[in-house]
Design an enzyme around this catalytic site. Structure first.
Site, short mmCIF file in Angstrom:
data_model
loop_
_atom_site.label_atom_id
_atom_site.label_comp_id
_atom_site.label_asym_id
_atom_site.label_seq_id
_atom_site.Cartn_x
_atom_site.Cartn_y
_atom_site.Cartn_z
N HIS A 39 0.33 4.58 -2.29
CA HIS A 39 0.13 5.93 -1.77
C HIS A 39 1.22 6.88 -2.25
O HIS A 39 0.96 8.04 -2.53
CB HIS A 39 0.09 5.91 -0.24
CG HIS A 39 -1.26 5.55 0.29
ND1 HIS A 39 -1.73 6.00 1.50
CD2 HIS A 39 -2.25 4.80 -0.23
CE1 HIS A 39 -2.97 5.53 1.70
NE2 HIS A 39 -3.30 4.80 0.67
N ASP A 40 2.45 6.37 -2.35
CA ASP A 40 3.52 7.22 -2.87
C ASP A 40 3.17 7.68 -4.28
O ASP A 40 3.22 8.87 -4.59
CB ASP A 40 4.85 6.46 -2.87
CG ASP A 40 6.01 7.35 -3.30
OD1 ASP A 40 5.99 8.55 -2.95
OD2 ASP A 40 6.93 6.86 -3.98
N ARG A 69 0.82 -1.21 0.00
CA ARG A 69 0.00 0.00 0.00
C ARG A 69 0.86 1.27 0.00
O ARG A 69 0.47 2.31 -0.54
CB ARG A 69 -0.90 -0.03 1.24
CG ARG A 69 -1.91 1.08 1.29
CD ARG A 69 -2.99 0.77 2.32
NE ARG A 69 -3.94 1.86 2.42
CZ ARG A 69 -4.12 2.58 3.53
NH1 ARG A 69 -3.45 2.30 4.63
NH2 ARG A 69 -5.00 3.56 3.55
N GLY A 90 3.21 11.58 -7.69
CA GLY A 90 3.97 10.59 -8.45
C GLY A 90 4.86 9.75 -7.56
O GLY A 90 5.03 10.04 -6.36
N SER A 130 -7.19 -15.33 4.27
CA SER A 130 -5.97 -15.42 3.44
C SER A 130 -5.33 -14.06 3.22
O SER A 130 -4.91 -13.73 2.12
CB SER A 130 -6.27 -16.11 2.10
OG SER A 130 -7.06 -15.27 1.27
N ASN A 188 -3.14 8.09 5.90
CA ASN A 188 -1.93 7.31 6.13
C ASN A 188 -1.89 6.72 7.52
O ASN A 188 -0.90 6.12 7.90
CB ASN A 188 -0.70 8.22 5.99
CG ASN A 188 -0.55 8.67 4.57
OD1 ASN A 188 -0.85 7.93 3.65
ND2 ASN A 188 -0.10 9.89 4.41
N HIS A 199 -6.14 -5.73 -2.63
CA HIS A 199 -6.85 -5.92 -1.36
C HIS A 199 -6.97 -7.39 -0.98
O HIS A 199 -7.63 -7.72 0.01
CB HIS A 199 -8.22 -5.23 -1.41
CG HIS A 199 -8.11 -3.74 -1.35
ND1 HIS A 199 -9.17 -2.89 -1.56
CD2 HIS A 199 -7.05 -2.93 -1.11
CE1 HIS A 199 -8.76 -1.64 -1.43
NE2 HIS A 199 -7.48 -1.63 -1.17
N ASP A 207 -9.71 -9.79 3.12
CA ASP A 207 -9.94 -11.03 2.39
C ASP A 207 -9.80 -12.13 3.44
O ASP A 207 -8.77 -12.78 3.56
CB ASP A 207 -8.87 -11.13 1.28
CG ASP A 207 -8.89 -12.46 0.55
OD1 ASP A 207 -9.78 -13.29 0.80
OD2 ASP A 207 -7.99 -12.66 -0.29
C1 HEM Z 1 -9.05 1.82 -5.81
C2 HEM Z 1 -8.92 2.67 -4.83
C3 HEM Z 1 -8.49 2.25 -3.46
C4 HEM Z 1 -9.11 2.58 -2.30
C5 HEM Z 1 -10.33 3.45 -2.14
C6 HEM Z 1 -8.37 1.94 -1.24
C7 HEM Z 1 -8.67 2.07 0.10
C8 HEM Z 1 -8.06 1.37 1.11
C9 HEM Z 1 -8.39 1.48 2.51
C10 HEM Z 1 -9.42 2.42 3.10
C11 HEM Z 1 -7.63 0.60 3.18
C12 HEM Z 1 -7.66 0.30 4.68
C13 HEM Z 1 -6.83 1.28 5.44
C14 HEM Z 1 -7.06 1.10 6.91
O1 HEM Z 1 -8.16 1.42 7.37
O2 HEM Z 1 -6.15 0.59 7.62
C15 HEM Z 1 -6.80 -0.07 2.21
C16 HEM Z 1 -5.90 -1.04 2.52
C17 HEM Z 1 -5.04 -1.59 1.60
N1 HEM Z 1 -4.91 -1.24 0.29
FE1 HEM Z 1 -6.17 -0.07 -0.76
N2 HEM Z 1 -7.34 1.24 -1.77
C18 HEM Z 1 -7.36 1.40 -3.12
C19 HEM Z 1 -6.46 0.88 -4.02
C20 HEM Z 1 -5.36 0.13 -3.68
C21 HEM Z 1 -4.29 -0.22 -4.56
C22 HEM Z 1 -4.16 0.26 -6.01
C23 HEM Z 1 -3.43 -0.99 -3.86
C24 HEM Z 1 -2.15 -1.62 -4.32
C25 HEM Z 1 -1.99 -2.19 -5.48
C26 HEM Z 1 -3.99 -1.16 -2.54
C27 HEM Z 1 -3.45 -1.92 -1.56
C28 HEM Z 1 -3.92 -1.99 -0.26
C29 HEM Z 1 -3.39 -2.90 0.73
C30 HEM Z 1 -2.32 -3.94 0.51
C31 HEM Z 1 -4.08 -2.64 1.92
C32 HEM Z 1 -3.88 -3.31 3.28
C33 HEM Z 1 -2.93 -2.47 4.11
C34 HEM Z 1 -2.60 -3.08 5.46
O3 HEM Z 1 -2.61 -4.30 5.62
O4 HEM Z 1 -2.30 -2.30 6.39
N3 HEM Z 1 -5.14 -0.43 -2.46
N4 HEM Z 1 -7.08 0.43 0.97
C1 NAG Z 2 2.50 6.33 10.44
C2 NAG Z 2 2.14 7.76 10.51
O1 NAG Z 2 2.95 8.61 10.26
N1 NAG Z 2 0.90 8.02 10.88
C3 NAG Z 2 0.40 9.38 11.00
C4 NAG Z 2 -0.83 9.53 10.11
O2 NAG Z 2 -1.50 10.73 10.39
C5 NAG Z 2 -1.91 10.93 11.75
C6 NAG Z 2 -2.65 12.25 11.82
O3 NAG Z 2 -3.78 12.21 11.03
C7 NAG Z 2 -0.68 10.95 12.65
O4 NAG Z 2 -1.08 11.10 14.01
C8 NAG Z 2 0.07 9.63 12.48
O5 NAG Z 2 1.25 9.65 13.22
#
Ligand code: HEM
Ligand code: NAG
Ligand code: NAG
Ligand code: NAG
Ligand code: NAG
Ligand code: NAG
Length: 327
Positions: free
Chosen positions: A70-71, A66, A76, A249, A97, A195, A246
């Site tokens: 985000h980067d 992720r 870019g 898994s 973030n 995801h 998911d």
């Molecule tokens: C299509 C638009 C996308 C939306 C709206 C979205 C939104 C989100 C959100 C809200 C989370 C959960 C964050 C949290 O609450 O901790 C998440 C997790 C994640 N996203 Fe997305 N995402 C998108 C696209 C992507 C893309 C393009 C990738 C990478 C190819 C990606 C990879 C991931 C991964 C791996 C996680 C799990 C992160 C973790 O385990 O902490 N997402 N995403």
């Molecule tokens: C990991 C990280 O830097 N998290 C920051 C994300 O943003 C919140 C504020 O919205 C910070 O409190 C966290 O430290």
């Protein structure tokens, strides 16, 4: 271009254009094996650190994948996600973030690279290589990462808020946001397959459980049995609990995420929205029917596409020595 006289040299010129133009158009100066001469072991060094990290902390695969996403979506793929706040608030400190983790892994990789080849491998490239390595470690098909990115020197909280697609986005917004980054509808559905890894905070989808339209209602697009189960985990206003996107898994890169979508068990509105477009829906149906016949290969292609967003190359930007701060 017509070729009346000087036929041969004109033809040569056309050929040159054929090969040059796409490269320029894709932006980039990126290529596979960019560090072949300057740091031949760069990718092997990254892999060695990542093998070790994945063996002790496999739950970092989601966050590290992720992080590259985000980067790339903010300014870019130029490492701005890694910069600490200084006079202004950095991307890192933007609410979207709040769940990103694994910065210390990036630092470890970078330290190993600096030891072998000081000042050579950019932090933006570290993110791209690490993302590839974590998906491969969890079961994705390997793909060649393009490198040659350089690091930017600006990171802004507001830009993160404006560029990161929110989880409640509908299909129109998702398609538009991806198109703005030069990514296709296919890239959208394929990369959403990311995801398959990782977890989400309850707060990223709790509106669907408790207050969908502001009337204390639930999202009709989310399976009611699934809502009942999620409510057991996520109480209203829960800011800390993590839920598997998911289930069962989350550390395996597979096609089970796609299975969930037509069952109305995609966790976010943005996941469910993939049913609202004929192309994304057809893609999901095909992957389910064929056991992911093209998904694994498609994912690598779309990751390379994502890795090209807004890159700095050549003499633009810099190669940071420490990823959390500009040189
Ligand atoms: C299509 C638009 C996308 C939306 C709206 C979205 C939104 C989100 C959100 C809200 C989370 C959960 C964050 C949290 O609450 O901790 C998440 C997790 C994640 N996203 Fe997305 N995402 C998108 C696209 C992507 C893309 C393009 C990738 C990478 C190819 C990606 C990879 C991931 C991964 C791996 C996680 C799990 C992160 C973790 O385990 O902490 N997402 N995403
Ligand atoms: C990991 C990280 O830097 N998290 C920051 C994300 O943003 C919140 C504020 O919205 C910070 O409190 C966290 O430290
Ligand atoms: C999608 O979301 C955008 C932004 O919130 C909104 O303006 C638009 O009306 C929505 N489109 C549909 C079809 O719901
Ligand atoms: C639900 O949303 C509405 C409108 O945003 C808000 O006024 C209300 O307080 C919310 N209810 C709960 C229980 O959070
Ligand atoms: C940031 O980089 C740009 C060009 O890449 C340069 O013009 C600018 O001076 C740099 N700013 C800082 C604060 O280093
Ligand atoms: C960046 O911020 C983190 C967390 O606040 C801190 O641990 C780290 O030392 C900082 N790095 C630099 C180079 O300032």
């Amino acid at each position: 271009m017509a070729c009346p006289k000087l036929f041969l040299s004109c033809l040569l010129l056309q050929l040159m254009f054929l090969f040059l133009v796409p490269e320029v158009a894709h932006g980039q100066g990126l290529k596979v094996g960019f560090y072949q001469k300057t740091c031949p072991n760069a990718e092997a060094i990254v892999k060695k650190v990542m093998d070790q990290v994945m063996s002790v902390a496999p739950s970092l695969s989601g966050p590290l994948l992720r992080m590259h996403f985000h980067d790339c979506f903010v300014r870019g793929c130029e490492g701005s996600i890694l910069l600490n706040s200084s006079t202004n608030q950095a991307e890192k400190d933007a609410p979207p973030n709040f769940s990103l983790r694994g910065y210390q892994v990036i630092d470890r990789v970078k330290t190993a690279l600096e030891k072998a080849c000081p000042g050579t491998v950019s932090c933006a490239d570290v993110l791209a290589i690490v993302a590839r390595d974590v998906v491969v470690a969890t079961g994705a098909l390997s793909y060649d990462v393009e490198t040659g990115r350089r690091d930017g020197n600006v990171s802004s909280l507001n830009e993160a808020l404006n560029n990161l697609v929110p989880p409640n986005a509908n299909i129109t917004t998702l398609k538009a946001d991806f198109a703005m980054k030069g990514l296709s509808v296919k890239d959208l559905v394929v990369l959403s397959g990311g995801h398959t890894l990782g977890t989400s905070h309850c707060s990223s989808f709790s509106d669907r459980l408790y207050n969908f339209t502001g009337k204390g209602d639930t999202d009709p697009k989310l399976d009611s049995n699934y809502i009942a189960r999620l409510k057991l985990k996520c109480k209203p206003n829960d800011q800390t609990t993590l839920v598997e996107m998911d289930p069962g898994s989350v550390r395996t890169f597979d096609i089970k995420y796609f299975d969930l979508i037509p069952k109305r068990r995609g966790l976010f509105t943005s996941d469910a929205a993939l049913l609202d477009d004929s192309e994304t829906k057809a893609y999901i149906d095909l992957q389910i029917k064929t056991g992911g016949s093209t998904f694994f290969k498609d994912f690598g292609v779309s990751m390379v596409n994502m890795g090209r967003i807004g890159v700095l190359t050549g003499t633009a930007g810099e190669v940071r020595k420490v990823c959390a701060k500009v040189n």
